[in-house]
Design a protein around this motif. Structure first.
Motif, PDB file in Angstrom:
ATOM      1  N   PHE A 438       0.834  -1.198   0.000  1.00  0.00           N
ATOM      2  CA  PHE A 438       0.000   0.000   0.000  1.00  0.00           C
ATOM      3  C   PHE A 438       0.875   1.257   0.000  1.00  0.00           C
ATOM      4  CE2 PHE A 438      -3.621  -2.363   2.395  1.00  0.00           C
ATOM      5  CZ  PHE A 438      -3.933  -3.028   1.225  1.00  0.00           C
ATOM      6  N   ALA A 439       1.958   1.240   0.798  1.00  0.00           N
ATOM      7  CA  ALA A 439       2.856   2.394   0.872  1.00  0.00           C
ATOM      8  C   ALA A 439       3.562   2.616  -0.462  1.00  0.00           C
ATOM      9  CB  ALA A 439       3.878   2.188   1.987  1.00  0.00           C
ATOM     10  N   ILE A 440       4.025   1.537  -1.086  1.00  0.00           N
ATOM     11  CA  ILE A 440       4.731   1.660  -2.368  1.00  0.00           C
ATOM     12  C   ILE A 440       3.780   2.152  -3.455  1.00  0.00           C
ATOM     13  CG2 ILE A 440       5.800   0.293  -4.203  1.00  0.00           C
ATOM     14  CD1 ILE A 440       7.173  -1.338  -2.065  1.00  0.00           C
ATOM     15  N   GLY A 441       2.552   1.644  -3.437  1.00  0.00           N
ATOM     16  CA  GLY A 441       1.571   2.121  -4.411  1.00  0.00           C
ATOM     17  C   GLY A 441       1.291   3.602  -4.265  1.00  0.00           C
ATOM     18  N   SER A 442       1.205   4.069  -3.021  1.00  0.00           N
ATOM     19  CA  SER A 442       0.985   5.498  -2.782  1.00  0.00           C
ATOM     20  C   SER A 442       2.189   6.320  -3.227  1.00  0.00           C
ATOM     21  CB  SER A 442       0.706   5.732  -1.293  1.00  0.00           C
ATOM     22  OG  SER A 442      -0.432   5.019  -0.870  1.00  0.00           O
ATOM     23  N   LEU A 443       3.397   5.813  -2.949  1.00  0.00           N
ATOM     24  CA  LEU A 443       4.619   6.522  -3.341  1.00  0.00           C
ATOM     25  C   LEU A 443       4.685   6.714  -4.854  1.00  0.00           C
ATOM     26  CD1 LEU A 443       7.491   7.608  -2.550  1.00  0.00           C
ATOM     27  CD2 LEU A 443       8.307   5.266  -2.905  1.00  0.00           C
ATOM     28  N   THR A 444       4.275   5.700  -5.582  1.00  0.00           N
ATOM     29  CA  THR A 444       4.366   5.747  -7.047  1.00  0.00           C
ATOM     30  C   THR A 444       3.556   6.901  -7.630  1.00  0.00           C
ATOM     31  OG1 THR A 444       4.650   3.340  -7.083  1.00  0.00           O
ATOM     32  CG2 THR A 444       4.017   4.394  -9.140  1.00  0.00           C
ATOM     33  N   THR A 445       2.434   7.227  -7.006  1.00  0.00           N
ATOM     34  CA  THR A 445       1.579   8.291  -7.552  1.00  0.00           C
ATOM     35  C   THR A 445       2.260   9.650  -7.536  1.00  0.00           C
ATOM     36  OG1 THR A 445       0.535   8.686  -5.386  1.00  0.00           O
ATOM     37  CG2 THR A 445      -0.515   7.074  -6.839  1.00  0.00           C
ATOM     38  N   LEU A 446       3.326   9.810  -6.748  1.00  0.00           N
ATOM     39  CA  LEU A 446       4.033  11.101  -6.719  1.00  0.00           C
ATOM     40  C   LEU A 446       4.610  11.459  -8.077  1.00  0.00           C
ATOM     41  CD1 LEU A 446       5.934  10.848  -3.288  1.00  0.00           C
ATOM     42  CD2 LEU A 446       3.817  12.080  -3.797  1.00  0.00           C
ATOM     43  N   CYS A 447       4.889  10.457  -8.893  1.00  0.00           N
ATOM     44  CA  CYS A 447       5.434  10.734 -10.229  1.00  0.00           C
ATOM     45  C   CYS A 447       4.481  11.586 -11.063  1.00  0.00           C
ATOM     46  CB  CYS A 447       5.710   9.428 -10.969  1.00  0.00           C
ATOM     47  SG  CYS A 447       7.015   8.413 -10.262  1.00  0.00           S
ATOM     48  N   VAL A 448       3.192  11.440 -10.811  1.00  0.00           N
ATOM     49  CA  VAL A 448       2.198  12.161 -11.610  1.00  0.00           C
ATOM     50  C   VAL A 448       2.375  13.666 -11.469  1.00  0.00           C
ATOM     51  CG1 VAL A 448      -0.269  12.537 -11.955  1.00  0.00           C
ATOM     52  CG2 VAL A 448       0.584  10.242 -11.469  1.00  0.00           C
ATOM     53  N   LEU A 449       2.858  14.129 -10.310  1.00  0.00           N
ATOM     54  CA  LEU A 449       3.060  15.565 -10.116  1.00  0.00           C
ATOM     55  C   LEU A 449       4.025  16.128 -11.151  1.00  0.00           C
ATOM     56  CD1 LEU A 449       3.397  15.647  -6.214  1.00  0.00           C
ATOM     57  CD2 LEU A 449       1.372  16.170  -7.611  1.00  0.00           C
ATOM     58  N   GLY A 450       5.075  15.367 -11.483  1.00  0.00           N
ATOM     59  CA  GLY A 450       6.020  15.811 -12.503  1.00  0.00           C
ATOM     60  C   GLY A 450       5.504  15.584 -13.907  1.00  0.00           C
ATOM     61  N   PHE A 451       4.856  14.450 -14.138  1.00  0.00           N
ATOM     62  CA  PHE A 451       4.385  14.133 -15.480  1.00  0.00           C
ATOM     63  C   PHE A 451       3.295  15.106 -15.942  1.00  0.00           C
ATOM     64  CE2 PHE A 451       5.486   9.426 -14.515  1.00  0.00           C
ATOM     65  CZ  PHE A 451       6.828   9.714 -14.667  1.00  0.00           C
ATOM     66  N   ARG A 452       2.531  15.660 -15.003  1.00  0.00           N
ATOM     67  CA  ARG A 452       1.477  16.611 -15.381  1.00  0.00           C
ATOM     68  C   ARG A 452       2.050  17.872 -16.014  1.00  0.00           C
ATOM     69  NH1 ARG A 452      -2.472  17.932 -10.608  1.00  0.00           N
ATOM     70  NH2 ARG A 452      -3.284  19.260 -12.279  1.00  0.00           N
ATOM     71  N   ARG A 453       3.302  18.177 -15.722  1.00  0.00           N
ATOM     72  CA  ARG A 453       3.915  19.391 -16.269  1.00  0.00           C
ATOM     73  C   ARG A 453       4.356  19.212 -17.720  1.00  0.00           C
ATOM     74  NH1 ARG A 453       8.679  21.013 -12.631  1.00  0.00           N
ATOM     75  NH2 ARG A 453       8.596  22.853 -13.998  1.00  0.00           N
ATOM     76  N   LEU A 454       4.366  17.988 -18.192  1.00  0.00           N
ATOM     77  CA  LEU A 454       4.713  17.754 -19.594  1.00  0.00           C
ATOM     78  C   LEU A 454       3.632  18.320 -20.505  1.00  0.00           C
ATOM     79  CD1 LEU A 454       5.904  14.039 -19.322  1.00  0.00           C
ATOM     80  CD2 LEU A 454       7.368  16.005 -19.847  1.00  0.00           C
ATOM     81  N   LYS A 455       4.040  18.704 -21.699  1.00  0.00           N
ATOM     82  CA  LYS A 455       3.091  19.166 -22.710  1.00  0.00           C
ATOM     83  C   LYS A 455       2.830  18.030 -23.694  1.00  0.00           C
ATOM     84  CE  LYS A 455       4.700  23.980 -22.534  1.00  0.00           C
ATOM     85  NZ  LYS A 455       5.751  23.747 -21.511  1.00  0.00           N
ATOM     86  N   HIS A 456       1.693  18.106 -24.355  1.00  0.00           N
ATOM     87  CA  HIS A 456       1.356  17.057 -25.309  1.00  0.00           C
ATOM     88  C   HIS A 456       2.410  16.940 -26.405  1.00  0.00           C
ATOM     89  CE1 HIS A 456      -1.114  14.356 -27.713  1.00  0.00           C
ATOM     90  NE2 HIS A 456      -0.893  15.143 -28.749  1.00  0.00           N
ATOM     91  N   GLU A 457       3.043  18.070 -26.758  1.00  0.00           N
ATOM     92  CA  GLU A 457       3.994  18.042 -27.870  1.00  0.00           C
ATOM     93  C   GLU A 457       5.390  17.582 -27.445  1.00  0.00           C
ATOM     94  OE1 GLU A 457       3.489  22.412 -26.515  1.00  0.00           O
ATOM     95  OE2 GLU A 457       2.235  20.648 -26.880  1.00  0.00           O
ATOM     96  N   ASP A 458       5.643  17.414 -26.149  1.00  0.00           N
ATOM     97  CA  ASP A 458       6.953  16.926 -25.713  1.00  0.00           C
ATOM     98  C   ASP A 458       7.198  15.543 -26.283  1.00  0.00           C
ATOM     99  OD1 ASP A 458       7.778  19.120 -24.216  1.00  0.00           O
ATOM    100  OD2 ASP A 458       6.698  18.458 -22.432  1.00  0.00           O
ATOM    101  N   GLY A 459       8.386  15.373 -26.866  1.00  0.00           N
ATOM    102  CA  GLY A 459       8.737  14.098 -27.489  1.00  0.00           C
ATOM    103  C   GLY A 459       8.115  13.898 -28.859  1.00  0.00           C
ATOM    104  N   ALA A 460       7.597  14.997 -29.449  1.00  0.00           N
ATOM    105  CA  ALA A 460       6.907  14.868 -30.746  1.00  0.00           C
ATOM    106  C   ALA A 460       7.810  14.296 -31.824  1.00  0.00           C
ATOM    107  CB  ALA A 460       6.355  16.213 -31.178  1.00  0.00           C
ATOM    108  N   GLN A 461       9.143  14.640 -31.760  1.00  0.00           N
ATOM    109  CA  GLN A 461      10.053  14.129 -32.777  1.00  0.00           C
ATOM    110  C   GLN A 461      10.191  12.621 -32.700  1.00  0.00           C
ATOM    111  OE1 GLN A 461      10.698  15.900 -30.090  1.00  0.00           O
ATOM    112  NE2 GLN A 461      12.865  15.924 -29.523  1.00  0.00           N
ATOM    113  N   MET A 462       9.934  12.042 -31.514  1.00  0.00           N
ATOM    114  CA  MET A 462       9.989  10.592 -31.384  1.00  0.00           C
ATOM    115  C   MET A 462       8.744   9.926 -31.969  1.00  0.00           C
ATOM    116  SD  MET A 462      12.768   9.737 -29.680  1.00  0.00           S
ATOM    117  CE  MET A 462      14.053  10.514 -28.657  1.00  0.00           C
ATOM    118  N   ARG A 463       7.645  10.672 -31.954  1.00  0.00           N
ATOM    119  CA  ARG A 463       6.373  10.129 -32.431  1.00  0.00           C
ATOM    120  C   ARG A 463       6.117  10.434 -33.900  1.00  0.00           C
ATOM    121  NH1 ARG A 463       2.810  13.503 -28.899  1.00  0.00           N
ATOM    122  NH2 ARG A 463       1.138  12.528 -30.088  1.00  0.00           N
ATOM    123  N   GLY A 464       6.946  11.305 -34.495  1.00  0.00           N
ATOM    124  CA  GLY A 464       6.763  11.665 -35.893  1.00  0.00           C
ATOM    125  C   GLY A 464       5.710  12.714 -36.111  1.00  0.00           C
TER     126      GLY A 464
END
Length: 465
Positions: A438-464
């Motif tokens: 349960f603790a590890i599952g809760s810890l993992t959700t912290l990543c979302v705080l950083g991922f939310r700052r990404l833009k849809h176009e980030d990594g666009a060159q990888m996606r073509g």
């Protein structure tokens, strides 16, 4: 055969060797202790010795690749790792085993970051997602299949074979790398020979040595809490000193300016909680199956192998999903789904049907692999070629620290749960694992705080796009 498939498989072979070695060894420790006539706790030195050697030589891998050529160094590193493995299988006592593990760690420190460097230098951006799909699979399969392989080997033959089987696998890796990888650049195309940053090496290696040894020894109860905190603090101070040194040195061993790239920083630093969870799960799940539910090592390995199957199945969907939905949406979705799966592990009981446990772990492997493919692709999307060796070395250092910390977090939380339930001398029970997952599952959700700052176009060159 498409280079976006065979090249990642060749350079990911060391990750398969390294992860298989570490997970199989953990399964074989009791048998090794009886054979060498030493307490099983003393065999932790074999694991710690490898990690310390890894920490010592990791910082220099990027400089060596630029100095001597990545292909040459890659083949040499696999050869050193394989030689160390063979000698481990022939060790007559604990000191010999630890010495051979140090040799193994020297090779292991150079294999993975140099492999990533070769991949970045030879795969086009539009093919990187597909390449990373194949690149991440071997290591994940080895990490999850290790307990099964170790259980079978220890049951049927001798613990020495967990090292001896590395010999043909390592020789195959050297052969494939030498025959199939692009030749190193020569003449004017070679990177300029920059001077070796001895001061930076001393700071980085001593910092990594202190942090990893503090985490390992403290996590196993071999250091007091005060000594553990002192060693880790010393290591963090050395790493902080290197940060100041790298900003002033004309040719730093690892140029920390790579963390100035937002996508790289998000994929490497922002994903640390997820990597901690991924490091903890292969340690916790076999314990839950064997100690908590009373299954044999082989039965446990067959169940936990579900994660490897899930990881393999990810290659059929992750490339399409990243192209369709983008990195931001996929990272958030895969991270949250991984978190739910970790919580699901905590709900397992001895009465849970094994088919259900297998299905949840299969889904967990799929979600983790999807997140790792996305992170490994996005992280290097904006890295200039001249900074590639710095980026791969720094990423490997963060990854190794996160995985080590994951095992320490898992074991510490498990001991805490047991102590809260029944006191200092309480034996582990299946219910103790629920709190940890349960603790590890809760810890993992912290990543979302950083991922939310990404833009849809980030990594666009990888996606073509």
């Amino acid at each position: 055969m498409n280079s976006a498939r065979w090249l990642p498989l060749v350079v990911a072979w060391p990750m398969f060797l390294q992860n298989l070695d570490s997970t199989v060894l953990a399964t074989a420790l009791p048998s090794m202790a009886r054979s060498l006539d030493v307490p099983v706790l003393h065999l932790n030195l074999a694991i710690t010795g490898y990690l310390l050697s890894l920490a010592l030589f990791l910082p220099v891998s990027g400089w060596l690749a630029e100095r001597f050529g990545p292909k040459r160094l890659f083949c040499l590193a696999i050869g050193i790792f394989t030689l160390g493995s063979m000698l481990c299988g022939l060790a007559r006592d604990l000191p010999e085993l630890v010495a051979c593990r140090l040799l193994q760690g020297m090779g292991g420190a150079m294999m993975v970051p140099v492999g990533r460097l070769i991949l970045l230098q030879n795969v086009k951006p539009l093919e990187m997602i597909r390449a990373m799909v194949w690149f991440t699979v071997p290591g994940t399969v080895a990490r999850l299949a290790g307990p099964l392989v170790g259980g079978v080997i220890v049951t049927l033959v001798s613990w020495r074979w967990i090292f001896i089987i590395q010999l043909p696998l390592g020789m195959l890796g050297v052969f494939l790398a030498w025959r199939m990888l692009p030749e190193d650049a020569s003449g004017p195309d070679r990177h300029p020979r920059v001077p070796f940053d001895a001061m930076g090496f001393a700071m980085l290696s001593s910092g990594l040595l202190a942090v990893i040894s503090g985490l390992e020894l403290g996590g196993k109860g071999l250091l007091s809490p005060a000594a553990t905190m002192a060693v880790i603090a010393l290591g963090l101070w050395a790493l902080w000193s290197y940060r100041r040194h790298s900003s002033r040195a004309p040719h730093p061993l690892i140029d920390l300016r790579v963390f100035g790239h937002f996508t790289y920083r998000t994929a490497i630093v922002g994903a640390v909680p997820l990597r901690i969870a991924i490091g903890a799960a292969p340690f916790l799940l076999p314990l839950l199956m064997q100690v908590g539910f009373g299954l044999s090592p082989v039965q446990s390995g067959l169940l936990t192998f579900a994660g490897a199957i899930g990881s393999l199945s990810s290659r059929t969907t992750v490339s399409w999903m990243l192209h369709r939905f983008g990195f931001r949406a996929m990272l958030i979705a895969a991270t949250l789904a991984s978190s739910v799966c970790y919580v699901g592990y905590g709900l397992f009981t001895a009465r849970t049907p094994q088919e259900v446990m297998f299905g949840v772990m299969l889904l967990g492997g799929l979600c983790n692999a999807t997140a790792m493919v996305a992170l490994n692709s996005l992280g290097y999307s904006d890295i200039p070629r001249e900074q590639a060796s710095h980026a791969t070395t720094a990423a490997t250092m963060v990854h190794q620290l996160s995985m080590t910390f994951g095992v320490v977090v898992g074991s510490t939380l498990l001991a805490l749960a047991s102590r809260l339930r029944g006191g200092p001398s309480a034996a582990l029970q299946a219910s103790d694992f629920s709190f940890v997952f349960f603790a590890i599952g809760s810890l993992t959700t912290l990543c979302v705080l950083g991922f939310r700052r990404l833009k849809h176009e980030d990594g666009a060159q990888m996606r073509g796009d």
